[in-house]
Structures are given as C-alpha cells and as structure tokens.
Design a protein around this motif. Structure first.
Motif, PDB file in Angstrom:
ATOM      1  N   ALA A  24       0.919  -1.047  -0.132  1.00 46.51           N
ATOM      2  CA  ALA A  24       0.085   0.196  -0.129  1.00 46.51           C
ATOM      3  C   ALA A  24       0.912   1.284   0.003  1.00 46.51           C
ATOM      4  O   ALA A  24       1.901   1.158   0.540  1.00 46.51           O
ATOM      5  CB  ALA A  24      -0.823   0.106   1.150  1.00 46.51           C
ATOM      6  N   ASN A  25       0.425   2.068  -0.713  1.00 40.77           N
ATOM      7  CA  ASN A  25       1.162   3.474  -0.680  1.00 40.77           C
ATOM      8  C   ASN A  25       0.574   4.355   0.309  1.00 40.77           C
ATOM      9  O   ASN A  25      -0.403   4.666   0.507  1.00 40.77           O
ATOM     10  CB  ASN A  25       0.892   4.128  -2.198  1.00 40.77           C
ATOM     11  N   LEU A  26       1.687   4.607   1.297  1.00 37.53           N
ATOM     12  CA  LEU A  26       1.506   5.385   2.480  1.00 37.53           C
ATOM     13  C   LEU A  26       2.128   6.660   2.436  1.00 37.53           C
ATOM     14  O   LEU A  26       3.423   6.800   1.940  1.00 37.53           O
ATOM     15  CB  LEU A  26       1.797   4.672   3.697  1.00 37.53           C
ATOM     16  N   ASN A  27       1.386   7.827   2.680  1.00 42.91           N
ATOM     17  CA  ASN A  27       2.028   9.077   3.134  1.00 42.91           C
ATOM     18  C   ASN A  27       2.562   9.224   4.638  1.00 42.91           C
ATOM     19  O   ASN A  27       1.489   8.853   5.207  1.00 42.91           O
ATOM     20  CB  ASN A  27       1.328  10.301   2.795  1.00 42.91           C
ATOM     21  N   VAL A  28       3.655   9.654   4.863  1.00 40.69           N
ATOM     22  CA  VAL A  28       4.245   9.873   6.127  1.00 40.69           C
ATOM     23  C   VAL A  28       4.275  11.221   6.485  1.00 40.69           C
ATOM     24  O   VAL A  28       5.147  11.920   5.681  1.00 40.69           O
ATOM     25  CB  VAL A  28       5.281   8.991   6.426  1.00 40.69           C
ATOM     26  N   VAL A  29       3.932  11.957   7.470  1.00 39.24           N
ATOM     27  CA  VAL A  29       4.201  13.314   7.731  1.00 39.24           C
ATOM     28  C   VAL A  29       4.796  13.550   9.133  1.00 39.24           C
ATOM     29  O   VAL A  29       4.242  12.771  10.092  1.00 39.24           O
ATOM     30  CB  VAL A  29       2.557  14.128   8.012  1.00 39.24           C
ATOM     31  N   THR A  30       5.889  13.928   8.975  1.00 39.25           N
ATOM     32  CA  THR A  30       6.664  14.248  10.245  1.00 39.25           C
ATOM     33  C   THR A  30       6.034  15.515  11.076  1.00 39.25           C
ATOM     34  O   THR A  30       5.892  16.667  10.516  1.00 39.25           O
ATOM     35  CB  THR A  30       8.195  14.397  10.140  1.00 39.25           C
ATOM     36  N   LEU A  31       5.536  15.146  12.337  1.00 41.96           N
ATOM     37  CA  LEU A  31       4.805  16.210  13.020  1.00 41.96           C
ATOM     38  C   LEU A  31       5.957  17.354  13.378  1.00 41.96           C
ATOM     39  O   LEU A  31       7.159  17.058  13.836  1.00 41.96           O
ATOM     40  CB  LEU A  31       3.706  15.829  13.761  1.00 41.96           C
ATOM     41  N   GLU A  32       5.621  18.581  13.912  1.00 43.01           N
ATOM     42  CA  GLU A  32       6.145  19.722  14.318  1.00 43.01           C
ATOM     43  C   GLU A  32       6.706  19.160  15.869  1.00 43.01           C
ATOM     44  O   GLU A  32       5.917  18.632  16.584  1.00 43.01           O
ATOM     45  CB  GLU A  32       5.658  20.991  14.209  1.00 43.01           C
ATOM     46  N   ASN A  33       7.803  19.850  16.126  1.00 49.32           N
ATOM     47  CA  ASN A  33       8.359  19.687  17.504  1.00 49.32           C
ATOM     48  C   ASN A  33       8.476  18.423  18.278  1.00 49.32           C
ATOM     49  O   ASN A  33       8.261  18.283  19.243  1.00 49.32           O
ATOM     50  CB  ASN A  33       7.288  20.694  18.433  1.00 49.32           C
ATOM     51  N   GLY A  34       8.843  17.475  17.268  1.00 44.78           N
ATOM     52  CA  GLY A  34       9.091  16.018  17.608  1.00 44.78           C
ATOM     53  C   GLY A  34       8.009  15.323  18.232  1.00 44.78           C
ATOM     54  O   GLY A  34       8.085  14.177  18.796  1.00 44.78           O
ATOM     55  N   ALA A  35       6.461  15.864  17.840  1.00 44.67           N
ATOM     56  CA  ALA A  35       5.462  15.197  18.405  1.00 44.67           C
ATOM     57  C   ALA A  35       5.076  13.692  18.014  1.00 44.67           C
ATOM     58  O   ALA A  35       4.509  13.062  18.269  1.00 44.67           O
ATOM     59  CB  ALA A  35       4.282  16.048  17.844  1.00 44.67           C
ATOM     60  N   GLY A  36       5.915  13.288  16.533  1.00 46.07           N
ATOM     61  CA  GLY A  36       5.758  11.987  16.068  1.00 46.07           C
ATOM     62  C   GLY A  36       5.454  11.937  14.621  1.00 46.07           C
ATOM     63  O   GLY A  36       6.031  13.062  13.952  1.00 46.07           O
ATOM     64  N   VAL A  37       4.788  11.225  14.093  1.00 42.06           N
ATOM     65  CA  VAL A  37       4.441  11.044  12.683  1.00 42.06           C
ATOM     66  C   VAL A  37       3.076  10.709  12.582  1.00 42.06           C
ATOM     67  O   VAL A  37       2.353  10.197  13.442  1.00 42.06           O
ATOM     68  CB  VAL A  37       5.363   9.873  11.964  1.00 42.06           C
ATOM     69  N   CYS A  38       2.585  10.930  11.422  1.00 36.87           N
ATOM     70  CA  CYS A  38       1.192  10.838  10.999  1.00 36.87           C
ATOM     71  C   CYS A  38       1.371   9.849   9.728  1.00 36.87           C
ATOM     72  O   CYS A  38       1.943  10.342   8.834  1.00 36.87           O
ATOM     73  CB  CYS A  38       0.354  12.023  10.666  1.00 36.87           C
ATOM     74  N   VAL A  39       0.822   8.730   9.922  1.00 33.14           N
ATOM     75  CA  VAL A  39       0.974   7.576   8.862  1.00 33.14           C
ATOM     76  C   VAL A  39      -0.693   7.626   7.991  1.00 33.14           C
ATOM     77  O   VAL A  39      -1.358   7.490   8.757  1.00 33.14           O
ATOM     78  CB  VAL A  39       1.242   6.159   9.039  1.00 33.14           C
ATOM     79  N   VAL A  40      -0.682   8.159   6.623  1.00 33.38           N
ATOM     80  CA  VAL A  40      -1.844   8.507   6.217  1.00 33.38           C
ATOM     81  C   VAL A  40      -1.939   7.239   4.982  1.00 33.38           C
ATOM     82  O   VAL A  40      -1.221   7.196   4.028  1.00 33.38           O
ATOM     83  CB  VAL A  40      -1.913   9.756   5.469  1.00 33.38           C
ATOM     84  N   HIS A  41      -3.279   6.491   4.874  1.00 35.88           N
ATOM     85  CA  HIS A  41      -3.470   5.640   3.987  1.00 35.88           C
ATOM     86  C   HIS A  41      -4.637   6.292   3.255  1.00 35.88           C
ATOM     87  O   HIS A  41      -6.009   6.337   3.618  1.00 35.88           O
ATOM     88  CB  HIS A  41      -4.095   4.175   4.445  1.00 35.88           C
ATOM     89  N   ALA A  42      -4.363   6.959   2.321  1.00 37.95           N
ATOM     90  CA  ALA A  42      -5.431   7.982   1.307  1.00 37.95           C
ATOM     91  C   ALA A  42      -6.347   7.161   0.676  1.00 37.95           C
ATOM     92  O   ALA A  42      -6.131   7.521  -0.546  1.00 37.95           O
ATOM     93  CB  ALA A  42      -4.545   9.314   1.065  1.00 37.95           C
ATOM     94  N   VAL A  43      -7.153   6.349   1.003  1.00 36.06           N
ATOM     95  CA  VAL A  43      -8.030   5.595   0.173  1.00 36.06           C
ATOM     96  C   VAL A  43      -9.389   5.779   0.700  1.00 36.06           C
ATOM     97  O   VAL A  43      -9.395   5.956   2.002  1.00 36.06           O
ATOM     98  CB  VAL A  43      -7.546   4.324  -0.143  1.00 36.06           C
ATOM     99  N   ARG A  44     -10.159   5.571   0.026  1.00 34.06           N
ATOM    100  CA  ARG A  44     -11.598   5.203   0.737  1.00 34.06           C
ATOM    101  C   ARG A  44     -11.613   4.194   1.734  1.00 34.06           C
ATOM    102  O   ARG A  44     -11.418   3.160   1.707  1.00 34.06           O
ATOM    103  CB  ARG A  44     -12.882   5.096  -0.343  1.00 34.06           C
TER     104      ARG A  44
END
Length: 89
Positions: A24-44
């Motif tokens: 699966a194609n996942l998008n990973v967003v690094t959150l500001e201030n070292g808060a962690g990451v957001c792993v996004v599976h952008a499908v319905r």
C-alpha cells in the motif's frame, strides 16, 4: 532532544491501519516539535494514525480531517488496543 526514528514510528502506524495491503502507498508526515508522525492511507475507508515517540497512537478514520485528528492527538487523545483491531491481530 532525541531525533525521531521515523521508520520505526511508521511501522507502528502501519500495524494500526485495517486491511492494508503489503504494498500500500502510504504518506508519512513528520509532525512539528518532535510530536511524532502521521501515517496516512489516503483511500476510501483508509485513515490516519498519529504515532507519538513513545509509540502510543491515535487512529482517525478517513472522514476525520488531518487538522482535527492532529489537534486531538496533541491534546493527548490516544486509541487503546481494544479501540481498533491492529492489522494482523
């Protein structure tokens, strides 16, 4: 401040996304201030998993906007293991 292990946190997030195919194609967003990451599976029916450095998570379904989920995550909301069935469990 210890640098984030983005790869490790991404793998934690991956386990929380239901019905995820191996490639699966996942998008990973690094959150500001070292808060962690957001792993996004952008499908319905996909979703987002916000992962803190301590590997606690907040799962947000695809109907929840990124900013709304992020606000809840930064305010301390977390999903318990009983709240969502992690993939493979």
């Amino acid at each position: 401040m210890t640098p984030l292990d983005v790869d490790r946190l991404t793998e934690v997030g991956r386990t929380w996304l239901p019905d995820l195919t191996p490639h699966a194609n996942l998008n990973v967003v690094t959150l500001e201030n070292g808060a962690g990451v957001c792993v996004v599976h952008a499908v319905r029916g996909g979703g987002k998993v916000y992962v803190a450095p301590d590997e606690t998570v907040l799962f947000a379904g695809s109907s929840v906007g990124f900013d709304a989920g992020l606000g809840a995550f930064l305010d301390g909301a977390r999903t318990s293991r009983g709240g969502v069935r992690p993939a493979g469990q």
